[in-house]
Design a protein around this motif. Sequence first.
Motif, PDB file in Angstrom:
ATOM      1  N   ASN A   1       2.142   8.622  -5.580  1.00  0.00           N
ATOM      2  CA  ASN A   1       0.824   9.081  -6.012  1.00  0.00           C
ATOM      3  C   ASN A   1       0.343  10.229  -5.128  1.00  0.00           C
ATOM      4  O   ASN A   1      -0.234  10.001  -4.066  1.00  0.00           O
ATOM      5  CB  ASN A   1      -0.172   7.916  -5.959  1.00  0.00           C
ATOM      6  CG  ASN A   1      -1.561   8.328  -6.367  1.00  0.00           C
ATOM      7  OD1 ASN A   1      -1.792   9.441  -6.825  1.00  0.00           O
ATOM      8  ND2 ASN A   1      -2.512   7.422  -6.183  1.00  0.00           N
ATOM      9  N   PRO A   2       0.559  11.477  -5.552  1.00  0.00           N
ATOM     10  CA  PRO A   2       0.153  12.626  -4.734  1.00  0.00           C
ATOM     11  C   PRO A   2      -1.343  12.673  -4.424  1.00  0.00           C
ATOM     12  O   PRO A   2      -1.753  13.359  -3.485  1.00  0.00           O
ATOM     13  CB  PRO A   2       0.562  13.840  -5.570  1.00  0.00           C
ATOM     14  CG  PRO A   2       1.583  13.328  -6.526  1.00  0.00           C
ATOM     15  CD  PRO A   2       1.238  11.890  -6.774  1.00  0.00           C
TER      16      PRO A   2
ATOM     17  N   CYS B   1       3.508   8.978   3.875  1.00  0.00           N
ATOM     18  CA  CYS B   1       4.633   8.238   3.287  1.00  0.00           C
ATOM     19  C   CYS B   1       5.815   9.166   3.035  1.00  0.00           C
ATOM     20  O   CYS B   1       6.969   8.815   3.298  1.00  0.00           O
ATOM     21  CB  CYS B   1       4.215   7.566   1.985  1.00  0.00           C
ATOM     22  SG  CYS B   1       3.113   6.171   2.194  1.00  0.00           S
ATOM     23  N   ALA B   2       5.523  10.371   2.540  1.00  0.00           N
ATOM     24  CA  ALA B   2       6.584  11.352   2.287  1.00  0.00           C
ATOM     25  C   ALA B   2       7.275  11.741   3.590  1.00  0.00           C
ATOM     26  O   ALA B   2       8.493  11.935   3.627  1.00  0.00           O
ATOM     27  CB  ALA B   2       6.001  12.583   1.592  1.00  0.00           C
ATOM     28  N   ALA B   3       6.508  11.828   4.675  1.00  0.00           N
ATOM     29  CA  ALA B   3       7.097  12.172   5.970  1.00  0.00           C
ATOM     30  C   ALA B   3       8.023  11.062   6.464  1.00  0.00           C
ATOM     31  O   ALA B   3       9.096  11.336   7.017  1.00  0.00           O
ATOM     32  CB  ALA B   3       5.992  12.444   6.992  1.00  0.00           C
ATOM     33  N   VAL B   4       7.633   9.796   6.263  1.00  0.00           N
ATOM     34  CA  VAL B   4       8.500   8.679   6.637  1.00  0.00           C
ATOM     35  C   VAL B   4       9.772   8.709   5.789  1.00  0.00           C
ATOM     36  O   VAL B   4      10.880   8.512   6.299  1.00  0.00           O
ATOM     37  CB  VAL B   4       7.756   7.327   6.493  1.00  0.00           C
ATOM     38  CG1 VAL B   4       8.711   6.151   6.611  1.00  0.00           C
ATOM     39  CG2 VAL B   4       6.656   7.216   7.534  1.00  0.00           C
ATOM     40  N   HIS B   5       9.618   8.977   4.505  1.00  0.00           N
ATOM     41  CA  HIS B   5      10.770   9.073   3.597  1.00  0.00           C
ATOM     42  C   HIS B   5      11.720  10.169   4.079  1.00  0.00           C
ATOM     43  O   HIS B   5      12.932   9.966   4.168  1.00  0.00           O
ATOM     44  CB  HIS B   5      10.274   9.360   2.179  1.00  0.00           C
ATOM     45  CG  HIS B   5      11.336   9.359   1.141  1.00  0.00           C
ATOM     46  ND1 HIS B   5      12.254  10.379   1.015  1.00  0.00           N
ATOM     47  CD2 HIS B   5      11.637   8.465   0.169  1.00  0.00           C
ATOM     48  CE1 HIS B   5      13.070  10.123   0.016  1.00  0.00           C
ATOM     49  NE2 HIS B   5      12.719   8.960  -0.515  1.00  0.00           N
ATOM     50  N   SER B   6      11.181  11.338   4.398  1.00  0.00           N
ATOM     51  CA  SER B   6      12.000  12.458   4.870  1.00  0.00           C
ATOM     52  C   SER B   6      12.700  12.138   6.187  1.00  0.00           C
ATOM     53  O   SER B   6      13.863  12.487   6.386  1.00  0.00           O
ATOM     54  CB  SER B   6      11.153  13.711   5.055  1.00  0.00           C
ATOM     55  OG  SER B   6      10.757  14.216   3.824  1.00  0.00           O
ATOM     56  N   ALA B   7      11.972  11.499   7.095  1.00  0.00           N
ATOM     57  CA  ALA B   7      12.566  11.130   8.383  1.00  0.00           C
ATOM     58  C   ALA B   7      13.728  10.172   8.175  1.00  0.00           C
ATOM     59  O   ALA B   7      14.782  10.311   8.806  1.00  0.00           O
ATOM     60  CB  ALA B   7      11.505  10.496   9.286  1.00  0.00           C
ATOM     61  N   SER B   8      13.555   9.215   7.269  1.00  0.00           N
ATOM     62  CA  SER B   8      14.631   8.263   6.964  1.00  0.00           C
ATOM     63  C   SER B   8      15.845   8.995   6.405  1.00  0.00           C
ATOM     64  O   SER B   8      16.983   8.729   6.806  1.00  0.00           O
ATOM     65  CB  SER B   8      14.155   7.238   5.931  1.00  0.00           C
ATOM     66  OG  SER B   8      13.056   6.534   6.411  1.00  0.00           O
ATOM     67  N   ALA B   9      15.592   9.911   5.483  1.00  0.00           N
ATOM     68  CA  ALA B   9      16.690  10.666   4.864  1.00  0.00           C
ATOM     69  C   ALA B   9      17.432  11.495   5.908  1.00  0.00           C
ATOM     70  O   ALA B   9      18.665  11.568   5.890  1.00  0.00           O
ATOM     71  CB  ALA B   9      16.144  11.558   3.751  1.00  0.00           C
TER      72      ALA B   9
ATOM     73  N   LEU C   1       0.833  -1.204   0.000  1.00  0.00           N
ATOM     74  CA  LEU C   1       0.000   0.000   0.000  1.00  0.00           C
ATOM     75  C   LEU C   1       0.869   1.256   0.000  1.00  0.00           C
ATOM     76  O   LEU C   1       0.609   2.208  -0.734  1.00  0.00           O
ATOM     77  CB  LEU C   1      -0.918   0.024   1.223  1.00  0.00           C
ATOM     78  CG  LEU C   1      -2.050  -0.987   1.273  1.00  0.00           C
ATOM     79  CD1 LEU C   1      -2.778  -0.907   2.609  1.00  0.00           C
ATOM     80  CD2 LEU C   1      -3.032  -0.736   0.133  1.00  0.00           C
ATOM     81  N   MET C   2       1.916   1.241   0.806  1.00  0.00           N
ATOM     82  CA  MET C   2       2.807   2.399   0.883  1.00  0.00           C
ATOM     83  C   MET C   2       3.579   2.602  -0.413  1.00  0.00           C
ATOM     84  O   MET C   2       3.780   3.732  -0.845  1.00  0.00           O
ATOM     85  CB  MET C   2       3.779   2.247   2.043  1.00  0.00           C
ATOM     86  CG  MET C   2       3.147   2.457   3.389  1.00  0.00           C
ATOM     87  SD  MET C   2       4.367   2.370   4.703  1.00  0.00           S
ATOM     88  CE  MET C   2       5.367   3.805   4.325  1.00  0.00           C
ATOM     89  N   ALA C   3       4.018   1.508  -1.010  1.00  0.00           N
ATOM     90  CA  ALA C   3       4.769   1.622  -2.264  1.00  0.00           C
ATOM     91  C   ALA C   3       3.912   2.268  -3.341  1.00  0.00           C
ATOM     92  O   ALA C   3       4.392   3.100  -4.118  1.00  0.00           O
ATOM     93  CB  ALA C   3       5.256   0.246  -2.707  1.00  0.00           C
TER      94      ALA C   3
END
Length: 197
Positions: A109-110, A118-126, A102-104
Amino acid sequence: MRADAQKNYSHLLAVAHDVVAEHGVDASMRDIARRASVGLATLLRHFPTREALFDALLCTNLDELTRKAGELETSNSPDEALVSWFREWIAFAQSYRGVVALMAAAHTNPDSALYASCAAVHSASARLLLRAQAEGTARADMNGDDMFGLMAALGWLVDLPSFAPRADHLVHLITSAILTNWPSNDVKKKGVKKAVR
């Protein structure tokens, strides 16, 4: 939202969390309503579709995961924070069968209700990766996309029954490959708490 409506909303999400943890993303709306001791019509008033319910549930939990990343940034050394982040991610991925797929789909998909979380998790990881790189404890040839990709791959893998028992070992292998000063046999010695549940 009125206080009583917020209480009902929170109760339905809590029950949905338990049902989805047991049955994965194919959990039935009827089962959730029955377990919450409400009629299906009441559940549908709050969440008109199963997708709306899962989106709300996952957004809540992804936002909590992102909040934990913020805590790790300030309370742990960069390398320990990165290891703990992977363990938090795996605990989340294992608590919702099918969530990584689901996340992938939502990640690019904006229009998805999950996109912002999902973008927030991506940013936190980065951010966690950049912090370790700035201290010289993580590989310099990685970026946030690589990190998110490894997390997604690992989350998908431990969703499979044959790999679930090896989740801790797989986290250990991946974090040992990312962290330049984290010898593979020192992960347990460093005192990082085992967080896979």
